[in-house]
Scaffold this motif. Structure first.
Motif, PDB file in Angstrom:
ATOM      1  N   UNK A   1     -10.574   9.760   6.583  1.00  0.00           N
ATOM      2  CA  UNK A   1      -9.680   8.755   7.164  1.00  0.00           C
ATOM      3  C   UNK A   1      -8.790   8.094   6.115  1.00  0.00           C
ATOM      4  N   UNK A   2      -9.130   8.267   4.827  1.00  0.00           N
ATOM      5  CA  UNK A   2      -8.325   7.668   3.771  1.00  0.00           C
ATOM      6  C   UNK A   2      -8.360   6.162   3.751  1.00  0.00           C
ATOM      7  N   UNK A   3      -9.417   5.570   4.307  1.00  0.00           N
ATOM      8  CA  UNK A   3      -9.527   4.116   4.321  1.00  0.00           C
ATOM      9  C   UNK A   3     -10.991   3.718   4.458  1.00  0.00           C
ATOM     10  N   UNK A   4     -11.262   2.456   4.168  1.00  0.00           N
ATOM     11  CA  UNK A   4     -12.612   1.929   4.293  1.00  0.00           C
ATOM     12  C   UNK A   4     -12.528   0.520   4.850  1.00  0.00           C
ATOM     13  N   UNK A   5     -13.167   0.300   5.982  1.00  0.00           N
ATOM     14  CA  UNK A   5     -13.184  -1.043   6.564  1.00  0.00           C
ATOM     15  C   UNK A   5     -14.169  -1.954   5.853  1.00  0.00           C
ATOM     16  N   UNK A   6     -15.170  -1.375   5.180  1.00  0.00           N
ATOM     17  CA  UNK A   6     -16.180  -2.187   4.494  1.00  0.00           C
ATOM     18  C   UNK A   6     -15.581  -2.946   3.321  1.00  0.00           C
ATOM     19  N   UNK A   7     -14.699  -2.290   2.570  1.00  0.00           N
ATOM     20  CA  UNK A   7     -14.090  -2.931   1.408  1.00  0.00           C
ATOM     21  C   UNK A   7     -12.612  -3.240   1.656  1.00  0.00           C
ATOM     22  N   UNK A   8     -12.200  -3.122   2.909  1.00  0.00           N
ATOM     23  CA  UNK A   8     -10.829  -3.458   3.320  1.00  0.00           C
ATOM     24  C   UNK A   8      -9.799  -2.718   2.477  1.00  0.00           C
ATOM     25  N   UNK A   9      -9.946  -1.398   2.426  1.00  0.00           N
ATOM     26  CA  UNK A   9      -9.057  -0.553   1.637  1.00  0.00           C
ATOM     27  C   UNK A   9      -8.406   0.482   2.544  1.00  0.00           C
ATOM     28  N   UNK A  10      -7.103   0.631   2.419  1.00  0.00           N
ATOM     29  CA  UNK A  10      -6.369   1.616   3.209  1.00  0.00           C
ATOM     30  C   UNK A  10      -5.356   2.291   2.297  1.00  0.00           C
ATOM     31  N   UNK A  11      -5.526   3.600   2.088  1.00  0.00           N
ATOM     32  CA  UNK A  11      -4.641   4.342   1.194  1.00  0.00           C
ATOM     33  C   UNK A  11      -3.328   4.739   1.869  1.00  0.00           C
ATOM     34  N   UNK A  12      -3.213   4.479   3.170  1.00  0.00           N
ATOM     35  CA  UNK A  12      -2.006   4.812   3.935  1.00  0.00           C
ATOM     36  C   UNK A  12      -1.725   6.327   3.937  1.00  0.00           C
ATOM     37  N   UNK A  13      -2.770   7.112   3.775  1.00  0.00           N
ATOM     38  CA  UNK A  13      -2.626   8.570   3.801  1.00  0.00           C
ATOM     39  C   UNK A  13      -3.539   9.154   4.871  1.00  0.00           C
ATOM     40  N   UNK A  14      -3.373  10.444   5.116  1.00  0.00           N
ATOM     41  CA  UNK A  14      -4.217  11.192   6.068  1.00  0.00           C
ATOM     42  C   UNK A  14      -4.203  10.560   7.461  1.00  0.00           C
ATOM     43  N   UNK A  15      -3.076  10.010   7.846  1.00  0.00           N
ATOM     44  CA  UNK A  15      -3.004   9.346   9.144  1.00  0.00           C
ATOM     45  C   UNK A  15      -3.137  10.329  10.303  1.00  0.00           C
ATOM     46  N   UNK A  16      -2.748  11.622  10.068  1.00  0.00           N
ATOM     47  CA  UNK A  16      -2.870  12.579  11.164  1.00  0.00           C
ATOM     48  C   UNK A  16      -4.311  13.020  11.383  1.00  0.00           C
TER      49      UNK A  16
END
Length: 209
Positions: free
Chosen positions: A163-178
């Motif tokens: 998913x390219x993100x983590x809700x636990x550490x509030x991180x979103x790389x803004x990639x792999x959105x598809x």
């Protein structure tokens, strides 16, 4: 493939399909490598700490069996403490930090793959509590296997990387959105669970050798 997916592929073009497939294989490779590294860390930690544990017990036992000493209760109490303390810490992690990390993890992963939404089942905090908990449980002498925890760990790794993100550490790389679709995520979680199984089989085979 359904008609909507086929229409999207035609609209985006051949280059989009190739890019998506390449990224899918890279993600799968990363899932396998990271899951294997987690398993190695767990295995090495157990072996190192267990060596220290039995070294201390041997030293105290050898010291107390000498004729001028009468202190065999010390290695006994040390044995109890070295078993109870890790189990208490592991139990605290599961009971108060992340209860969903309890158990083998296989039933929870199966429920997730069948579409049942279990809160926090694929969070980083769950992965940490699961890994530390199984390590402490084995060090405490409990009859705990690595199969279930590694399947769950692989599933968590797959859910996070794909998913390219983590809700636990509030991180979103803004990639792999598809890949941020339930179907895609479940596919990667299946691959992570398979990586966990493969990792455990390799570890068991190496232990037998």
């Amino acid at each position: 493939f359904n008609s909507l997916l086929l229409d999207e592929i035609r609209r985006r073009g051949y280059r989009y399909v190739i890019k998506k497939d390449v990224q899918r294989w890279v993600i799968m490779l990363s899932i396998g490598v990271i899951t294997a590294l987690i398993a190695c860390c767990i295995n090495i930690t157990i072996e190192v700490v267990a060596d220290v544990k039995y070294y201390l017990l041997k030293q105290w036992t050898d010291h107390c069996v000498m004729e001028e000493y009468d202190c065999l209760y010390i290695p006994y109490l040390l044995w109890v403490a070295l078993n109870v303390i890790p189990v208490i810490i592991g139990s605290f992690l599961i009971a108060y930090i992340e209860p969903v990390a309890g158990g083998s993890g296989i039933p929870q992963v199966k429920c997730y793959l069948n579409g049942v939404k279990i809160p926090r089942i694929v969070r980083i905090k769950t992965l940490i509590c699961k890994s530390v908990g199984v390590t402490l449980s084995v060090l405490g002498g409990l009859a705990v296997g690595k199969e279930g925890p590694m399947i769950h760990s692989g599933a968590v790794v797959a859910a996070g990387i794909s998913q390219g993100k983590s809700t636990s550490i509030n991180l979103d790389s803004k990639t792999l959105e598809f890949f941020r679709q339930d179907r895609e995520k479940r596919d990667f979680v299946s691959g992570g669970a398979a990586a966990g199984v493969a990792t455990v089989m390799i570890i068991l085979t190496s232990d037998e050798i």
